[in-house]
Motif scaffolding. Structure first.
Motif, PDB file in Angstrom:
ATOM      1  N   ILE A 233       0.869  -1.176   0.000  1.00 22.33           N
ATOM      2  CA  ILE A 233       0.000   0.000   0.000  1.00 22.33           C
ATOM      3  C   ILE A 233       0.908   1.228   0.000  1.00 22.33           C
ATOM      4  CG2 ILE A 233      -1.768   1.280   1.246  1.00 22.33           C
ATOM      5  CD1 ILE A 233      -2.667  -1.376   2.483  1.00 22.33           C
ATOM      6  N   ARG A 234       0.900   1.959  -1.099  1.00 21.86           N
ATOM      7  CA  ARG A 234       1.892   3.027  -1.269  1.00 21.86           C
ATOM      8  C   ARG A 234       1.423   4.382  -0.759  1.00 21.86           C
ATOM      9  NH1 ARG A 234       4.107   1.469  -7.331  1.00 21.86           N
ATOM     10  NH2 ARG A 234       4.193  -0.783  -6.968  1.00 21.86           N
ATOM     11  N   ALA A 235       0.129   4.586  -0.705  1.00 25.84           N
ATOM     12  CA  ALA A 235      -0.385   5.877  -0.232  1.00 25.84           C
ATOM     13  C   ALA A 235      -1.738   5.660   0.426  1.00 25.84           C
ATOM     14  CB  ALA A 235      -0.500   6.865  -1.387  1.00 25.84           C
ATOM     15  N   VAL A 236      -2.001   6.430   1.498  1.00 26.25           N
ATOM     16  CA  VAL A 236      -3.215   6.262   2.295  1.00 26.25           C
ATOM     17  C   VAL A 236      -3.842   7.624   2.572  1.00 26.25           C
ATOM     18  CG1 VAL A 236      -4.115   5.556   4.552  1.00 26.25           C
ATOM     19  CG2 VAL A 236      -2.376   4.160   3.406  1.00 26.25           C
ATOM     20  N   ALA A 237      -5.158   7.709   2.430  1.00 28.97           N
ATOM     21  CA  ALA A 237      -5.916   8.907   2.819  1.00 28.97           C
ATOM     22  C   ALA A 237      -7.243   8.424   3.381  1.00 28.97           C
ATOM     23  CB  ALA A 237      -6.128   9.842   1.633  1.00 28.97           C
ATOM     24  N   ILE A 238      -7.346   8.331   4.690  1.00 27.89           N
ATOM     25  CA  ILE A 238      -8.570   7.870   5.348  1.00 27.89           C
ATOM     26  C   ILE A 238      -9.454   9.076   5.651  1.00 27.89           C
ATOM     27  CG2 ILE A 238      -9.525   6.573   7.283  1.00 27.89           C
ATOM     28  CD1 ILE A 238      -7.815   4.919   5.306  1.00 27.89           C
ATOM     29  N   GLU A 239     -10.717   8.960   5.270  1.00 25.86           N
ATOM     30  CA  GLU A 239     -11.678  10.063   5.381  1.00 25.86           C
ATOM     31  C   GLU A 239     -11.196  11.279   4.587  1.00 25.86           C
ATOM     32  OE1 GLU A 239     -14.366   9.221   6.576  1.00 25.86           O
ATOM     33  OE2 GLU A 239     -13.876   7.537   7.908  1.00 25.86           O
ATOM     34  N   ASP A 240     -10.491  11.000   3.490  1.00 22.22           N
ATOM     35  CA  ASP A 240      -9.949  12.077   2.666  1.00 22.22           C
ATOM     36  C   ASP A 240      -9.647  11.509   1.286  1.00 22.22           C
ATOM     37  OD1 ASP A 240      -9.052  14.535   1.922  1.00 22.22           O
ATOM     38  OD2 ASP A 240      -7.384  14.631   3.346  1.00 22.22           O
ATOM     39  N   ARG A 241      -9.134  12.363   0.407  1.00 22.39           N
ATOM     40  CA  ARG A 241      -8.754  11.939  -0.940  1.00 22.39           C
ATOM     41  C   ARG A 241      -7.360  12.476  -1.224  1.00 22.39           C
ATOM     42  NH1 ARG A 241     -11.182   9.968  -5.562  1.00 22.39           N
ATOM     43  NH2 ARG A 241     -10.504  10.824  -7.558  1.00 22.39           N
ATOM     44  N   LEU A 242      -6.545  11.639  -1.840  1.00 20.16           N
ATOM     45  CA  LEU A 242      -5.180  12.044  -2.149  1.00 20.16           C
ATOM     46  C   LEU A 242      -5.165  13.141  -3.205  1.00 20.16           C
ATOM     47  CD1 LEU A 242      -3.700   8.445  -2.273  1.00 20.16           C
ATOM     48  CD2 LEU A 242      -3.093  10.170  -0.587  1.00 20.16           C
ATOM     49  N   SER A 243      -4.176  14.015  -3.119  1.00 23.75           N
ATOM     50  CA  SER A 243      -4.039  15.069  -4.119  1.00 23.75           C
ATOM     51  C   SER A 243      -3.676  14.462  -5.463  1.00 23.75           C
ATOM     52  CB  SER A 243      -2.964  16.068  -3.691  1.00 23.75           C
ATOM     53  OG  SER A 243      -1.708  15.420  -3.591  1.00 23.75           O
ATOM     54  N   GLU A 244      -4.028  15.178  -6.519  1.00 27.43           N
ATOM     55  CA  GLU A 244      -3.843  14.636  -7.868  1.00 27.43           C
ATOM     56  C   GLU A 244      -2.375  14.360  -8.190  1.00 27.43           C
ATOM     57  OE1 GLU A 244      -6.254  13.559  -9.855  1.00 27.43           O
ATOM     58  OE2 GLU A 244      -7.552  14.044  -8.187  1.00 27.43           O
ATOM     59  N   LEU A 245      -1.483  15.133  -7.630  1.00 26.09           N
ATOM     60  CA  LEU A 245      -0.056  14.883  -7.834  1.00 26.09           C
ATOM     61  C   LEU A 245       0.555  14.510  -6.495  1.00 26.09           C
ATOM     62  CD1 LEU A 245       1.045  17.650 -10.356  1.00 26.09           C
ATOM     63  CD2 LEU A 245       0.843  15.201 -10.773  1.00 26.09           C
ATOM     64  N   HIS A 246       0.466  13.242  -6.169  1.00 24.34           N
ATOM     65  CA  HIS A 246       1.022  12.767  -4.904  1.00 24.34           C
ATOM     66  C   HIS A 246       2.545  12.759  -5.006  1.00 24.34           C
ATOM     67  CE1 HIS A 246       1.984   9.946  -1.633  1.00 24.34           C
ATOM     68  NE2 HIS A 246       0.837  10.305  -1.123  1.00 24.34           N
ATOM     69  N   PRO A 247       3.257  13.179  -3.956  1.00 25.88           N
ATOM     70  CA  PRO A 247       4.720  13.313  -4.057  1.00 25.88           C
ATOM     71  C   PRO A 247       5.451  12.034  -4.399  1.00 25.88           C
ATOM     72  CG  PRO A 247       3.955  13.572  -1.780  1.00 25.88           C
ATOM     73  CD  PRO A 247       2.751  13.645  -2.652  1.00 25.88           C
ATOM     74  N   THR A 248       4.922  10.885  -4.006  1.00 23.59           N
ATOM     75  CA  THR A 248       5.632   9.634  -4.299  1.00 23.59           C
ATOM     76  C   THR A 248       5.064   8.892  -5.501  1.00 23.59           C
ATOM     77  OG1 THR A 248       4.221   8.361  -2.801  1.00 23.59           O
ATOM     78  CG2 THR A 248       6.222   9.340  -1.872  1.00 23.59           C
ATOM     79  N   LEU A 249       3.927   9.331  -6.016  1.00 25.28           N
ATOM     80  CA  LEU A 249       3.286   8.627  -7.127  1.00 25.28           C
ATOM     81  C   LEU A 249       3.258   9.446  -8.406  1.00 25.28           C
ATOM     82  CD1 LEU A 249       0.244   7.192  -5.163  1.00 25.28           C
ATOM     83  CD2 LEU A 249       2.376   6.024  -5.699  1.00 25.28           C
ATOM     84  N   GLY A 250       3.475  10.752  -8.284  1.00 26.82           N
ATOM     85  CA  GLY A 250       3.484  11.601  -9.463  1.00 26.82           C
ATOM     86  C   GLY A 250       2.192  11.511 -10.246  1.00 26.82           C
ATOM     87  N   ASN A 251       2.334  11.388 -11.552  1.00 29.36           N
ATOM     88  CA  ASN A 251       1.150  11.339 -12.403  1.00 29.36           C
ATOM     89  C   ASN A 251       0.568   9.935 -12.561  1.00 29.36           C
ATOM     90  OD1 ASN A 251       3.099  10.182 -13.995  1.00 29.36           O
ATOM     91  ND2 ASN A 251       3.055  11.744 -15.601  1.00 29.36           N
ATOM     92  N   HIS A 252       1.016   8.979 -11.723  1.00 27.98           N
ATOM     93  CA  HIS A 252       0.470   7.621 -11.779  1.00 27.98           C
ATOM     94  C   HIS A 252      -0.722   7.436 -10.837  1.00 27.98           C
ATOM     95  CE1 HIS A 252       3.794   6.499 -14.258  1.00 27.98           C
ATOM     96  NE2 HIS A 252       4.695   6.555 -13.295  1.00 27.98           N
TER      97      HIS A 252
END
Length: 309
Positions: A233-252
């Motif tokens: 699991i590379r990124a988590v946002a509980i009761e939220d939504r990850l930003s469109e450009l996540h720092p570790t995932l970029g445009n993926h």
């Protein structure tokens, strides 16, 4: 066989022993099942086996793992001895992760030849054979293309019968077939670029992951084996939504949203997603890439375990 769902968390290094002890203790007291470290040579990184030995002395319950040791960084006969020792000193809690190695910068900085994926996988095959033989018989009698290990007495043997569970991880088809035939746990991830400098862009998203899971299931079935399947699991946002450009995932990020690599939404929806991947694809082992997400995930882990008894 349907396995119970379990959860691991990869602990990043701390700048002080006190902080490390506190974070290890917190994970021991959490509902997580496995404490893991990774294996890289550059940057702020702990030596994996030393860090796990320290964690073993601070814990009694949680299992200990590596995601994953790069085979090229240490001779497998040395690794077999270290792993058996750590399994003994931890009371049989080690799960050893091995991979072919992928991060080009590690190889370049240490002056290690970064050979082709085919050669690195061939070396890993020999390494796994030496480790397995040492754990099983306590002796080594192997001469291969890359390694020689003969006449070694590997005492002490591991506490766990047959040795610690062996996790083999990777993203390419040859590596995954090998992992399904030889590993106890198969960690399915994205394939790295052939130059070892990041993720292969064509291997991101739901369809590549589904193809890999099918490949692992088929290879294990052909070998008449049962394996545990894990994902990170590379990124988590509980009761939220990850930003469109996540720092570790970029445009993926958008491509990964349908996969178990991303967990975002309510506690209920994230728990449902995990349970669904378990039910439909037999993924039973979920590992947080960042231990900073542990607190956010604890309610999810509790919810999943309540429904997966």
């Amino acid at each position: 066989m349907t396995r119970k769902i379990r959860f691991g968390a990869t602990l990043a290094p701390s700048v002080s022993a006190k902080q490390w002890r506190e974070r290890v203790a917190a994970l021991e007291d959490s509902p997580f099942d496995v404490l893991l470290v990774n294996d890289h040579l550059s940057g702020l990184r702990y030596a994996p086996m030393v860090a796990l030995a320290a964690a073993a002395q601070l814990t009694d319950r949680i299992r200990l793992g590596v995601l994953v040791l790069a085979n090229d960084y240490r001779h497998p006969a040395v690794l077999a001895k270290e792993a058996a020792t750590l399994d003994l000193l931890s009371g049989g809690r080690l799960e050893l992760g091995m991979g072919a190695g992928w991060m080009r910068s590690d190889y370049d900085s240490a002056g290690i030849a970064f050979d082709s994926p085919r050669v690195r996988l061939a070396r890993l095959r020999e390494g796994v054979r030496i480790v397995r033989e040492a754990w099983k018989s306590g002796q080594s009698d192997f001469t291969g293309e890359f390694y020689t290990a003969t006449g070694l007495d590997h005492a002490p043997l591991p506490v766990q019968d047959g040795g610690p569970p062996l996790l083999l991880g990777g993203g390419g088809p040859q590596m995954l077939r090998f992992a399904a035939r030889e590993g106890d746990i198969v960690n399915v991830t994205t394939r790295t670029a052939i130059d070892g400098r990041g993720v292969a862009p064509d291997d991101v998203g739901l369809e590549p992951l589904l193809r890999k899971l099918e490949l692992v299931h088929d290879a294990a079935k052909e070998a008449d084996r049962e394996v545990e399947i894990s994902v990170g699991i590379r990124a988590v946002a509980i009761e939220d939504r990850l930003s469109e450009l996540h720092p570790t995932l970029g445009n993926h990020l958008d491509a990964m949203r349908p996969t178990p690599f991303i967990m975002e939404g309510s506690v209920e929806s994230v728990a449902e997603k995990i349970l669904l991947w378990h039910e439909l694809h037999n993924v039973s082992y979920f590992v947080l890439a960042n231990d900073s997400d542990v607190e956010k995930m604890i309610p999810v882990v509790q919810r999943v375990k309540e429904q997966n008894r």
